[in-house]
Motif scaffolding. Structure first.
Motif, mmCIF file in Angstrom:
data_model
loop_
_atom_site.group_PDB
_atom_site.id
_atom_site.type_symbol
_atom_site.label_atom_id
_atom_site.label_comp_id
_atom_site.label_asym_id
_atom_site.label_seq_id
_atom_site.Cartn_x
_atom_site.Cartn_y
_atom_site.Cartn_z
ATOM 1 N N TRP A 177 0.812 -1.214 0.000
ATOM 2 C CA TRP A 177 0.000 0.000 0.000
ATOM 3 C C TRP A 177 0.845 1.263 0.000
ATOM 4 O O TRP A 177 0.362 2.335 -0.373
ATOM 5 N N HIS A 178 2.119 1.178 0.381
ATOM 6 C CA HIS A 178 2.977 2.367 0.299
ATOM 7 C C HIS A 178 3.352 2.690 -1.151
ATOM 8 O O HIS A 178 3.996 3.710 -1.407
ATOM 9 N N PHE A 179 2.943 1.836 -2.099
ATOM 10 C CA PHE A 179 3.122 2.171 -3.509
ATOM 11 C C PHE A 179 1.877 2.838 -4.099
ATOM 12 O O PHE A 179 1.819 3.097 -5.301
ATOM 13 N N VAL A 180 0.882 3.102 -3.255
ATOM 14 C CA VAL A 180 -0.310 3.836 -3.682
ATOM 15 C C VAL A 180 -0.111 5.296 -3.276
ATOM 16 O O VAL A 180 -0.019 5.615 -2.091
ATOM 17 N N ALA A 181 -0.040 6.162 -4.254
ATOM 18 C CA ALA A 181 0.204 7.581 -3.988
ATOM 19 C C ALA A 181 -1.018 8.232 -3.368
ATOM 20 O O ALA A 181 -2.159 7.779 -3.558
ATOM 21 N N ASP A 182 -0.794 9.319 -2.649
ATOM 22 C CA ASP A 182 -1.913 10.056 -2.057
ATOM 23 C C ASP A 182 -2.906 10.504 -3.133
ATOM 24 O O ASP A 182 -4.120 10.525 -2.894
ATOM 25 N N ALA A 183 -2.399 10.833 -4.318
ATOM 26 C CA ALA A 183 -3.273 11.292 -5.398
ATOM 27 C C ALA A 183 -4.239 10.209 -5.865
ATOM 28 O O ALA A 183 -5.278 10.516 -6.470
ATOM 29 N N ASP A 184 -3.923 8.947 -5.569
ATOM 30 C CA ASP A 184 -4.798 7.835 -5.952
ATOM 31 C C ASP A 184 -5.792 7.469 -4.863
ATOM 32 O O ASP A 184 -6.489 6.450 -4.975
ATOM 33 N N ASP A 185 -5.846 8.271 -3.803
ATOM 34 C CA ASP A 185 -6.844 8.113 -2.740
ATOM 35 C C ASP A 185 -6.789 6.731 -2.092
ATOM 36 O O ASP A 185 -7.768 5.966 -2.154
ATOM 37 N N PRO A 186 -5.686 6.380 -1.462
ATOM 38 C CA PRO A 186 -5.577 5.047 -0.868
ATOM 39 C C PRO A 186 -6.631 4.751 0.187
ATOM 40 O O PRO A 186 -7.120 3.625 0.283
ATOM 41 N N LYS A 187 -7.027 5.760 0.964
ATOM 42 C CA LYS A 187 -8.080 5.557 1.964
ATOM 43 C C LYS A 187 -9.412 5.270 1.287
ATOM 44 O O LYS A 187 -10.162 4.368 1.697
ATOM 45 N N GLY A 188 -9.723 6.018 0.247
ATOM 46 C CA GLY A 188 -10.981 5.809 -0.458
ATOM 47 C C GLY A 188 -11.052 4.464 -1.150
ATOM 48 O O GLY A 188 -12.113 3.825 -1.187
ATOM 49 N N HIS A 207 3.123 -1.780 6.079
ATOM 50 C CA HIS A 207 3.330 -0.516 5.375
ATOM 51 C C HIS A 207 4.637 0.121 5.830
ATOM 52 O O HIS A 207 4.913 0.216 7.028
ATOM 53 N N ALA A 208 5.440 0.589 4.888
ATOM 54 C CA ALA A 208 6.672 1.301 5.222
ATOM 55 C C ALA A 208 6.351 2.610 5.930
ATOM 56 O O ALA A 208 5.354 3.272 5.629
ATOM 57 N N THR A 209 7.215 2.979 6.876
ATOM 58 C CA THR A 209 6.977 4.189 7.651
ATOM 59 C C THR A 209 8.231 5.041 7.749
ATOM 60 O O THR A 209 9.362 4.533 7.737
ATOM 61 N N VAL A 210 8.013 6.344 7.863
ATOM 62 C CA VAL A 210 9.114 7.274 8.089
ATOM 63 C C VAL A 210 9.223 7.639 9.562
ATOM 64 O O VAL A 210 10.051 8.478 9.938
ATOM 65 N N ASP A 211 8.421 7.041 10.414
ATOM 66 C CA ASP A 211 8.496 7.316 11.844
ATOM 67 C C ASP A 211 9.813 6.778 12.430
ATOM 68 O O ASP A 211 10.393 5.810 11.923
ATOM 69 N N GLY A 212 10.225 7.365 13.528
ATOM 70 C CA GLY A 212 11.321 6.813 14.302
ATOM 71 C C GLY A 212 12.697 7.165 13.772
ATOM 72 O O GLY A 212 12.867 7.959 12.835
ATOM 73 N N ALA A 213 13.699 6.527 14.380
ATOM 74 C CA ALA A 213 15.100 6.832 14.090
ATOM 75 C C ALA A 213 15.519 6.438 12.679
ATOM 76 O O ALA A 213 16.548 6.902 12.187
#
Length: 289
Positions: A177-188, A207-213
């Motif tokens: 799902w991290h390959f679904v861009a925001d413009a493609d409305d992943p939540k929708g 899902h890949a995350t940018v959180d943390g160290a």
């Protein structure tokens, strides 16, 4: 059921091009494929030179890349156990890639030989090889479709034949799902799937995350991906949580993969270095409109 196997990093890399007995004529083996990249990183042999070349570039940035994808498979085994223990016997896997290395159908069949599984991927070679693996299996198949096109997926003949949406379904999207861009409305898009699910269904997501160290490291990986594809989008915990609207997220919530219901406490050590979240949600109320 166990979720621990030999680490793929211990296996020799495959340098010869994969042999597909039924490779479609329209497959361009000179073009990079995420599905075949994952196969390479997991120690498989169904990949081609561009996939291996990019995989080695990724490993130069993140030497733990193979380990992280293996943790993704370990997470799947634990999540599948929860769903199977709750009586779920049909599964729809989005962005499946090549279903090798103890994937959904094998885990499900270890519990119930009559479990039904459909894999969805837009890569024709991945679908072709998936159906080769599943040849003769009347209760499993793969369908060629982009996972963000919920109408096409849900209307696919294989999906309509094998999945009964009047009964609980395990809907999974692992490292996809991290390959679904925001413009493609992943939540929708996920809401479109949710509306077809019966109460008692599950959504399993890694899902890949940018959180943390590891955030800066993940951004470097993201930049490398942008050289071969558009809009890879690692997200924060809060952004991942939005995908579970309508689902009750089961304990321990959205956490780094090894920290999600580890079989042994020591399996969760160093979880903060695995920059993928995993979460499993259950649909408690009717979602259809």
């Amino acid at each position: 059921m166990t979720d621990r196997t030999d680490a793929p990093a211990d296996r020799p890399e495959q340098d010869a091009d994969a042999v597909f007995d039924d490779l479609p004529s329209n497959i361009d083996t000179d073009v990079f494929s995420v599905a075949r990249l994952y196969d390479f990183l997991l120690g498989g042999k169904h990949n081609f030179a561009p996939d291996r070349d990019f995989g080695r570039r990724l490993l130069a940035i993140e030497p733990n890349g193979r380990m992280i994808l293996q943790e993704n498979r370990h997470w799947l085994a634990r999540a599948m156990k929860v769903m199977l223990d709750d009586g779920v016997r049909q599964f729809l896997d989005l962005g499946s890639g090549i279903p090798t290395q103890s994937y959904v159908h094998e885990l499900a069949r270890a519990v119930d030989p009559e479990a039904r599984v459909v894999y969805i991927d837009r890569d024709p070679a991945a679908v072709s090889h998936s159906n080769y693996i599943l040849k003769g299996d009347r209760l499993a198949g793969a369908a060629p479709a982009d996972m963000i096109d919920a109408d096409r997926v849900l209307g696919d003949p294989t999906v309509k034949t094998l999945i009964d949406f009047d009964q609980p379904v395990g809907l999974t999207a692992l490292a996809a799902w991290h390959f679904v861009a925001d413009a493609d409305d992943p939540k929708g898009v996920l809401a479109d799937y949710r509306r077809e699910l019966a109460p008692g269904s599950y959504l399993g997501l890694t899902h890949a995350t940018v959180d943390g160290a590891t955030g800066d490291l993940v951004r470097s990986v993201q930049s490398e991906y942008q050289s071969v594809m558009q809009n890879p989008t690692p997200r924060t915990r809060e952004e991942v949580a939005e995908f579970f609207e309508g689902f009750e997220i089961l304990p321990p919530g959205i956490v780094n993969l090894p920290a999600w219901r580890p079989n042994r406490p020591e399996d969760a050590e160093g979880a903060e270095n695995v920059w993928f979240y995993g979460a499993l949600g259950k649909l408690q109320t009717p979602a259809r409109s």
